[in-house]
Enzyme design. Structure first.
Site, PDB file in Angstrom:
ATOM      1  N   CYS A  89     -18.527 -25.367   6.121  1.00  0.00           N
ATOM      2  CA  CYS A  89     -17.745 -24.201   5.727  1.00  0.00           C
ATOM      3  C   CYS A  89     -16.449 -24.658   5.042  1.00  0.00           C
ATOM      4  O   CYS A  89     -16.512 -25.339   4.027  1.00  0.00           O
ATOM      5  CB  CYS A  89     -17.509 -23.282   6.917  1.00  0.00           C
ATOM      6  SG  CYS A  89     -17.017 -21.604   6.442  1.00  0.00           S
ATOM      7  N   HIS A  99     -23.088 -21.929   7.715  1.00  0.00           N
ATOM      8  CA  HIS A  99     -22.927 -22.354   9.109  1.00  0.00           C
ATOM      9  C   HIS A  99     -24.287 -22.799   9.649  1.00  0.00           C
ATOM     10  O   HIS A  99     -25.114 -21.946   9.999  1.00  0.00           O
ATOM     11  CB  HIS A  99     -22.390 -21.203   9.957  1.00  0.00           C
ATOM     12  CG  HIS A  99     -20.968 -20.870   9.707  1.00  0.00           C
ATOM     13  ND1 HIS A  99     -19.935 -21.482  10.381  1.00  0.00           N
ATOM     14  CD2 HIS A  99     -20.392 -19.998   8.834  1.00  0.00           C
ATOM     15  CE1 HIS A  99     -18.781 -20.992   9.958  1.00  0.00           C
ATOM     16  NE2 HIS A  99     -19.033 -20.096   9.014  1.00  0.00           N
ATOM     17  N   GLU A 118     -25.007 -23.982  12.521  1.00  0.00           N
ATOM     18  CA  GLU A 118     -25.152 -23.601  13.928  1.00  0.00           C
ATOM     19  C   GLU A 118     -25.523 -22.128  14.083  1.00  0.00           C
ATOM     20  O   GLU A 118     -25.945 -21.709  15.161  1.00  0.00           O
ATOM     21  CB  GLU A 118     -23.862 -23.921  14.698  1.00  0.00           C
ATOM     22  CG  GLU A 118     -22.701 -22.977  14.492  1.00  0.00           C
ATOM     23  CD  GLU A 118     -21.921 -23.189  13.198  1.00  0.00           C
ATOM     24  OE1 GLU A 118     -20.872 -22.535  13.041  1.00  0.00           O
ATOM     25  OE2 GLU A 118     -22.350 -24.002  12.349  1.00  0.00           O
TER      26      GLU A 118
END
Length: 212
Positions: free
Chosen positions: A87, A192, A194
């Site tokens: 990011c 992202h 995750e």
């Protein structure tokens, strides 16, 4: 093997920590720690730089942790440690950011970070939600990943890369928006991982087992 997720007080790292620890267990990639300890960063075998918020604020926080910043730069530039920016951590790899004001980045991948300006006025900024990867170059980070696989974004600015060979993937959002950059031992993800379910976890595992 030790992977250090660098904590420079820019966002909540809990979900990233859990995702990296899970994939380290699954791939046998050793230990993952979240740390602001410069000595630990200097000893780490690979580094992860997250980042949430505005480019100038993240850059100031990172440089404000001088020992941590110096250890990271030495590990990447002099020791060639594998590095992953996520990011705003990916955006900080650029030469310059233009969010609110002109701010120098790390200068590891030539280019600047500018506001997303979709050609289709109906597309809103920030670019938020799922989008499909268009892979432009082969790279170990894409092992098991196919063009069209979707990942999760939340951002208003994107990395305008100078050298097209260093933009490894993009998505279409009223025009191409950089999704992945990389060169040498460095790679950066605008999305992202995750939060990107199985595809994101696979890319985390790919980074943890990458031996450039």
């Amino acid at each position: 093997m030790l992977t250090a997720i660098i904590d420079y007080e820019s966002g909540n790292l809990h979900s990233a920590e859990k995702a990296f620890q899970r994939m380290a267990r699954e791939t046998g990639a050793g230990e993952v720690v979240v740390t602001s300890d410069a000595d630990l960063v200097a000893r780490a075998d690979r580094l992860v730089l997250p980042g949430d918020g505005a480019f100038p604020a993240c850059a100031a926080e990172l440089r404000g942790h001088k020992g941590l910043y110096d250890a990271m730069v030495e590990a990447v530039e002099q020791k060639g440690r594998p590095f992953l920016g996520i990011c705003v951590g990916m955006q900080l790899m650029a030469t310059t950011g233009h969010e609110y004001e002109e701010t120098p980045g790390l200068g590891w991948v030539a280019g600047d970070v500018v506001r997303i300006t979709p050609e289709n006025a109906a597309l809103k900024v920030p670019h938020m939600g799922w989008n499909d990867l268009v892979i432009e170059a082969a790279h170990p980070i894409f092992d098991g990943i196919a063009g069209g696989d979707h990942v999760y974004f939340v951002h208003s600015y994107h990395f305008r890369v100078t050298n097209p060979t260093e933009r490894l993937a993009h998505v279409d959002y009223g025009g191409p928006v950089t999704a992945v950059v990389g060169r040498d031992t460095m790679v950066g993800l605008q999305f992202h991982p995750e939060k990107s379910q199985a595809i994101g976890l696979r890319m985390i595992g790919n980074f943890l087992t990458w031996t450039p």
